[in-house]
Design a protein around this motif. Structure first.
Motif, PDB file in Angstrom:
ATOM      1  N   HIS A  50      45.168  34.871  45.388  1.00  0.00           N
ATOM      2  CA  HIS A  50      44.104  35.876  45.519  1.00  0.00           C
ATOM      3  C   HIS A  50      42.967  35.539  44.550  1.00  0.00           C
ATOM      4  O   HIS A  50      42.847  36.137  43.474  1.00  0.00           O
ATOM      5  CB  HIS A  50      44.644  37.283  45.229  1.00  0.00           C
ATOM      6  CG  HIS A  50      45.708  37.729  46.175  1.00  0.00           C
ATOM      7  ND1 HIS A  50      47.023  37.311  46.083  1.00  0.00           N
ATOM      8  CD2 HIS A  50      45.648  38.555  47.257  1.00  0.00           C
ATOM      9  CE1 HIS A  50      47.726  37.866  47.049  1.00  0.00           C
ATOM     10  NE2 HIS A  50      46.922  38.624  47.778  1.00  0.00           N
ATOM     11  N   PRO A  51      42.139  34.573  44.890  1.00  0.00           N
ATOM     12  CA  PRO A  51      41.083  34.125  43.969  1.00  0.00           C
ATOM     13  C   PRO A  51      40.037  35.210  43.710  1.00  0.00           C
ATOM     14  O   PRO A  51      39.904  36.165  44.477  1.00  0.00           O
ATOM     15  CB  PRO A  51      40.464  32.930  44.702  1.00  0.00           C
ATOM     16  CG  PRO A  51      40.807  33.137  46.140  1.00  0.00           C
ATOM     17  CD  PRO A  51      42.131  33.828  46.161  1.00  0.00           C
ATOM     18  N   GLY A  52      39.333  35.033  42.597  1.00  0.00           N
ATOM     19  CA  GLY A  52      38.252  35.950  42.256  1.00  0.00           C
ATOM     20  C   GLY A  52      38.654  37.054  41.303  1.00  0.00           C
ATOM     21  O   GLY A  52      37.885  37.983  41.069  1.00  0.00           O
ATOM     22  N   TRP A  53      39.837  36.963  40.712  1.00  0.00           N
ATOM     23  CA  TRP A  53      40.308  38.005  39.800  1.00  0.00           C
ATOM     24  C   TRP A  53      39.726  37.810  38.395  1.00  0.00           C
ATOM     25  O   TRP A  53      39.242  36.733  38.040  1.00  0.00           O
ATOM     26  CB  TRP A  53      41.840  38.003  39.722  1.00  0.00           C
ATOM     27  CG  TRP A  53      42.443  36.639  39.555  1.00  0.00           C
ATOM     28  CD1 TRP A  53      42.902  35.811  40.543  1.00  0.00           C
ATOM     29  CD2 TRP A  53      42.622  35.923  38.323  1.00  0.00           C
ATOM     30  NE1 TRP A  53      43.355  34.630  40.012  1.00  0.00           N
ATOM     31  CE2 TRP A  53      43.200  34.670  38.645  1.00  0.00           C
ATOM     32  CE3 TRP A  53      42.353  36.205  36.991  1.00  0.00           C
ATOM     33  CZ2 TRP A  53      43.510  33.710  37.681  1.00  0.00           C
ATOM     34  CZ3 TRP A  53      42.662  35.257  36.023  1.00  0.00           C
ATOM     35  CH2 TRP A  53      43.230  34.029  36.370  1.00  0.00           C
ATOM     36  N   LEU A  54      39.793  38.870  37.626  1.00  0.00           N
ATOM     37  CA  LEU A  54      39.434  38.820  36.207  1.00  0.00           C
ATOM     38  C   LEU A  54      40.609  39.376  35.418  1.00  0.00           C
ATOM     39  O   LEU A  54      41.076  40.481  35.681  1.00  0.00           O
ATOM     40  CB  LEU A  54      38.180  39.655  35.913  1.00  0.00           C
ATOM     41  CG  LEU A  54      37.852  39.877  34.418  1.00  0.00           C
ATOM     42  CD1 LEU A  54      37.515  38.560  33.736  1.00  0.00           C
ATOM     43  CD2 LEU A  54      36.710  40.880  34.251  1.00  0.00           C
ATOM     44  N   CYS A  55      41.088  38.605  34.466  1.00  0.00           N
ATOM     45  CA  CYS A  55      42.202  39.044  33.624  1.00  0.00           C
ATOM     46  C   CYS A  55      41.699  39.189  32.189  1.00  0.00           C
ATOM     47  O   CYS A  55      41.207  38.222  31.596  1.00  0.00           O
ATOM     48  CB  CYS A  55      43.347  38.036  33.682  1.00  0.00           C
ATOM     49  SG  CYS A  55      44.830  38.593  32.814  1.00  0.00           S
ATOM     50  N   VAL A  56      41.801  40.395  31.653  1.00  0.00           N
ATOM     51  CA  VAL A  56      41.389  40.663  30.276  1.00  0.00           C
ATOM     52  C   VAL A  56      42.629  40.608  29.386  1.00  0.00           C
ATOM     53  O   VAL A  56      43.568  41.379  29.573  1.00  0.00           O
ATOM     54  CB  VAL A  56      40.714  42.045  30.153  1.00  0.00           C
ATOM     55  CG1 VAL A  56      40.280  42.290  28.706  1.00  0.00           C
ATOM     56  CG2 VAL A  56      39.513  42.139  31.087  1.00  0.00           C
ATOM     57  N   LEU A  57      42.630  39.675  28.452  1.00  0.00           N
ATOM     58  CA  LEU A  57      43.719  39.561  27.483  1.00  0.00           C
ATOM     59  C   LEU A  57      43.243  40.227  26.200  1.00  0.00           C
ATOM     60  O   LEU A  57      42.443  39.664  25.453  1.00  0.00           O
ATOM     61  CB  LEU A  57      44.072  38.090  27.245  1.00  0.00           C
ATOM     62  CG  LEU A  57      44.420  37.275  28.504  1.00  0.00           C
ATOM     63  CD1 LEU A  57      44.727  35.833  28.136  1.00  0.00           C
ATOM     64  CD2 LEU A  57      45.596  37.901  29.246  1.00  0.00           C
ATOM     65  N   ASP A  58      43.714  41.422  25.965  1.00  0.00           N
ATOM     66  CA  ASP A  58      43.183  42.245  24.877  1.00  0.00           C
ATOM     67  C   ASP A  58      44.003  42.076  23.603  1.00  0.00           C
ATOM     68  O   ASP A  58      45.223  42.213  23.611  1.00  0.00           O
ATOM     69  CB  ASP A  58      43.190  43.715  25.301  1.00  0.00           C
ATOM     70  CG  ASP A  58      42.520  44.610  24.282  1.00  0.00           C
ATOM     71  OD1 ASP A  58      41.509  44.187  23.700  1.00  0.00           O
ATOM     72  OD2 ASP A  58      43.010  45.726  24.053  1.00  0.00           O
ATOM     73  N   GLY A  59      43.309  41.781  22.507  1.00  0.00           N
ATOM     74  CA  GLY A  59      43.981  41.682  21.211  1.00  0.00           C
ATOM     75  C   GLY A  59      44.838  40.442  21.069  1.00  0.00           C
ATOM     76  O   GLY A  59      45.868  40.469  20.385  1.00  0.00           O
ATOM     77  N   ALA A  60      44.419  39.334  21.703  1.00  0.00           N
ATOM     78  CA  ALA A  60      45.198  38.092  21.618  1.00  0.00           C
ATOM     79  C   ALA A  60      45.257  37.617  20.171  1.00  0.00           C
ATOM     80  O   ALA A  60      44.254  37.629  19.459  1.00  0.00           O
ATOM     81  CB  ALA A  60      44.568  37.019  22.503  1.00  0.00           C
ATOM     82  N   SER A  61      46.439  37.191  19.751  1.00  0.00           N
ATOM     83  CA  SER A  61      46.600  36.749  18.361  1.00  0.00           C
ATOM     84  C   SER A  61      45.901  35.425  18.098  1.00  0.00           C
ATOM     85  O   SER A  61      45.548  35.112  16.967  1.00  0.00           O
ATOM     86  CB  SER A  61      48.089  36.622  18.026  1.00  0.00           C
ATOM     87  OG  SER A  61      48.727  35.750  18.944  1.00  0.00           O
TER      88      SER A  61
END
Length: 348
Positions: A50-61
């Motif tokens: 399912h192309p076109g997604w946005l993944c937010v990785l919040d608070g990555a170490s």
């Protein structure tokens, strides 16, 4: 497009919990196999298809989080992290690693004047300096000013007095004449702005706010202390209902409520949200910014034990009815365990 997904990456437990939540939302757990490796593999496959997604990785170490997730190249990734931008650039070759620091003097001044058009410019500048131009502190200060209808110069004076009490070497001492003068409140001045950390300024601002909150009762301060002890995923408001309904039996069999009034508790949550020290996140979860958490724990000192006691009772009540041997309860009890572990670490 593939949608927008938010994964908390502060620690492995938080990441696992959010991967599980997203997987369940996408219908990837129909067979009940909730092993982390299986969920992550299925999520990768879904994202690839399912192309076109946005993944937010919040608070990555740090940058190491990305290779461990191995997300496909069919979408975009946005990371928030406390690690320096240079670290991300060096590890991943990213051209768009942005380091978000403090406001410039002009940005901070404009932010305050937009929210408080009647603010006297001569008071705005020293307040900005005392807050070390930190966006979070400025937002909280503005919320405090609006909520308590206090003058900006009073906030500035209260903040500087608190800072001077906690960090005396950074301030010019008052003269003997000033100390003996009972007619005027003399406010110390900062020796060197460069030595005053944003964390110290935020801590003093929160100390000032807690002092004002305590004048109206302890509920808001207690709530803020508990939120600071908890995990960053936030405490659901429903957990506090049992806390509000706590009772004790007095001699003669009379029952007396010992917990805070539920409506007052909801009012305290709303007030702290308006000030900006709490947020209501997903599912009405009461969350606290990590910098606020650290500053509050530093401020409350010995009171943290009482806050931990109240939080422990809330979590224990929330865990009732769940067996550690029954997987059906893990989804609901898991977040409570995260809060307990976080609180145990923070209370020292």
């Amino acid at each position: 497009g593939g949608g927008v997904f938010w994964l908390a990456c502060g620690d492995a437990q938080a990441l696992h919990g959010d991967v599980s939540r997203v997987s369940r939302y996408l219908g990837l757990l129909d067979d009940g196999d909730a092993r982390p490796s299986v969920m992550l593999a299925r999520l990768r496959r879904w994202l690839d298809e399912h192309p076109g997604w946005l993944c937010v990785l919040d608070g990555a170490s740090g940058p190491s989080i990305l290779p461990s997730l191995s997300l496909p190249a069919t979408g975009s990734v946005l990371c928030t992290s406390g690690s320096p931008a240079a670290e991300w650039e060096a590890a991943l070759g990213w051209e768009y690693a942005l380091e978000l620091g403090s406001f410039s003097d002009l940005e901070a001044h404009s932010r305050i004047v937009r929210c408080l058009p009647d603010a006297v410019p001569s008071y705005v500048k020293p307040l900005v300096a005392a807050l070390r131009n930190l966006p979070l502190s400025i937002s909280i200060a503005l919320g405090f000013i609006r909520e308590f209808d206090v003058k900006i110069e009073k906030v500035k004076d209260m903040l500087l007095l608190d800072l001077a009490a906690r960090h005396p070497p950074l301030f010019h001492p008052l003269t003997q004449e000033q100390m003996e003068d009972q007619t005027t409140v003399h406010v110390p001045t900062i020796k060197s702005h460069g030595e005053l950390s944003p964390e110290a300024a935020l801590g003093s601002l929160l100390g000032v706010i807690m002092k004002e909150l305590s004048k109206k009762g302890s509920a808001a301060c207690d709530l803020l202390s508990m939120a600071s002890l908890s995990h960053s995923t936030g405490l659901r408001r429903a957990l506090f209902q049992g806390h509000a309904e706590e009772t004790k039996t007095l001699p003669g069999g009379r029952v007396e409520r010992t917990g805070p009034d539920w409506d007052a508790l909801l009012g305290s949550i709303a007030q702290l949200v308006r000030i900006g020290v709490l947020e209501c996140g997903e599912g009405d979860a009461v969350t606290c910014h990590p910098m606020v958490q650290e500053a509050i724990i530093d401020r409350v000192g010995a009171s943290v034990k009482a806050a931990w006691g109240a939080l422990r009772r809330i979590l224990a009540r929330g865990m009732r009815g769940f067996s550690p041997h029954d997987p059906r309860g893990w989804e609901h009890s898991g977040p409570l365990v995260r809060h307990a572990l976080a609180a145990e670490r923070r209370r020292g």
